[in-house]
Design a protein around this motif. Structure first.
Motif, short mmCIF file in Angstrom:
data_model
loop_
_atom_site.label_atom_id
_atom_site.label_comp_id
_atom_site.label_asym_id
_atom_site.label_seq_id
_atom_site.Cartn_x
_atom_site.Cartn_y
_atom_site.Cartn_z
N ASN A 53 0.85 -1.18 0.00
CA ASN A 53 0.00 0.00 0.00
C ASN A 53 0.89 1.24 0.00
N GLY A 54 0.28 2.40 -0.10
CA GLY A 54 1.04 3.64 -0.18
C GLY A 54 1.97 3.86 1.00
N ASP A 55 1.53 3.49 2.19
CA ASP A 55 2.37 3.67 3.37
C ASP A 55 3.66 2.87 3.28
N ASP A 56 3.62 1.72 2.61
CA ASP A 56 4.84 0.92 2.45
C ASP A 56 5.90 1.69 1.66
N PHE A 57 5.47 2.45 0.66
CA PHE A 57 6.41 3.30 -0.08
C PHE A 57 6.94 4.40 0.81
N LEU A 58 6.03 5.05 1.55
CA LEU A 58 6.43 6.16 2.40
C LEU A 58 7.36 5.73 3.52
N LYS A 59 7.17 4.53 4.04
CA LYS A 59 8.02 4.00 5.11
C LYS A 59 9.25 3.28 4.56
N LYS A 60 9.36 3.24 3.23
CA LYS A 60 10.49 2.59 2.55
C LYS A 60 10.64 1.12 2.98
N VAL A 62 11.37 -2.10 2.23
CA VAL A 62 12.10 -2.69 1.13
C VAL A 62 11.50 -4.01 0.67
N ARG A 63 11.13 -4.88 1.58
CA ARG A 63 10.58 -6.18 1.18
C ARG A 63 9.28 -6.02 0.38
N GLN A 64 8.43 -5.14 0.83
CA GLN A 64 7.17 -4.90 0.13
C GLN A 64 7.42 -4.28 -1.24
N ILE A 65 8.33 -3.33 -1.30
CA ILE A 65 8.63 -2.65 -2.56
C ILE A 65 9.24 -3.64 -3.56
N LEU A 66 10.18 -4.46 -3.09
CA LEU A 66 10.77 -5.46 -3.99
C LEU A 66 9.72 -6.46 -4.46
N VAL A 69 7.89 -4.79 -7.19
CA VAL A 69 8.69 -4.76 -8.42
C VAL A 69 8.65 -6.11 -9.12
N PHE A 70 8.79 -7.19 -8.36
CA PHE A 70 8.75 -8.52 -8.97
C PHE A 70 7.37 -8.83 -9.52
N ALA A 71 6.32 -8.35 -8.85
CA ALA A 71 4.96 -8.54 -9.37
C ALA A 71 4.80 -7.81 -10.71
N LEU A 72 5.38 -6.60 -10.80
CA LEU A 72 5.33 -5.87 -12.07
C LEU A 72 6.09 -6.61 -13.16
#
Length: 129
Positions: A53-60, A62-66, A69-72
């Protein structure tokens, strides 16, 4: 997050081929959150099952963001031959002291190739010196 989260809405437009709404909120923090939500919503509308979710980006987070990225990559990445994959990975790792000679699983066991891939996106994430 770039210009108030707009980069993710632009990425969503590029990948989905559909217009993604952008926030008109006056406060910057609301614009960022709304834009992240609009972009993630666009990907979900394309059938992606996302846990980020958006908060995961704001809190950086890393596991969620990666994971995102892999889902994309799974959804929008182009299937390539092993030769193209090897060429791409070799180009990424060039200059980092990592030699990739095949796409066999043993090449990836120590995690260095993964770190090299992340390093191309986030150069400060790993120190290769």
């Amino acid at each position: 997050l770039g210009e108030e989260g707009v980069w993710l809405t632009q990425l969503a437009e590029t990948l989905t081929g559909k217009k993604v709404e952008q926030s008109k909120a006056r406060a910057a923090n609301f614009r960022i959150r709304e834009n992240l939500g609009f972009a993630l919503g666009a990907f979900r509308n394309e059938g992606m099952r996302l846990t980020i979710n958006g908060d995961d980006f704001l809190k950086k987070e890393v596991r969620q963001i990666l994971g995102f990225v892999f889902a994309l990559i799974r959804k929008y990445g182009k299937a390539t031959s092993a030769e193209n994959t090897l060429s791409h990975l070799s180009a990424i790792s060039k200059g980092l002291g990592i030699r990739i000679e095949s796409t066999e699983p043993k090449v990836f066991q120590d995690g260095m190739v993964f770190c090299a891939i992340v390093h191309t996106a986030v150069p400060k994430a790993f120190d290769f010196s």
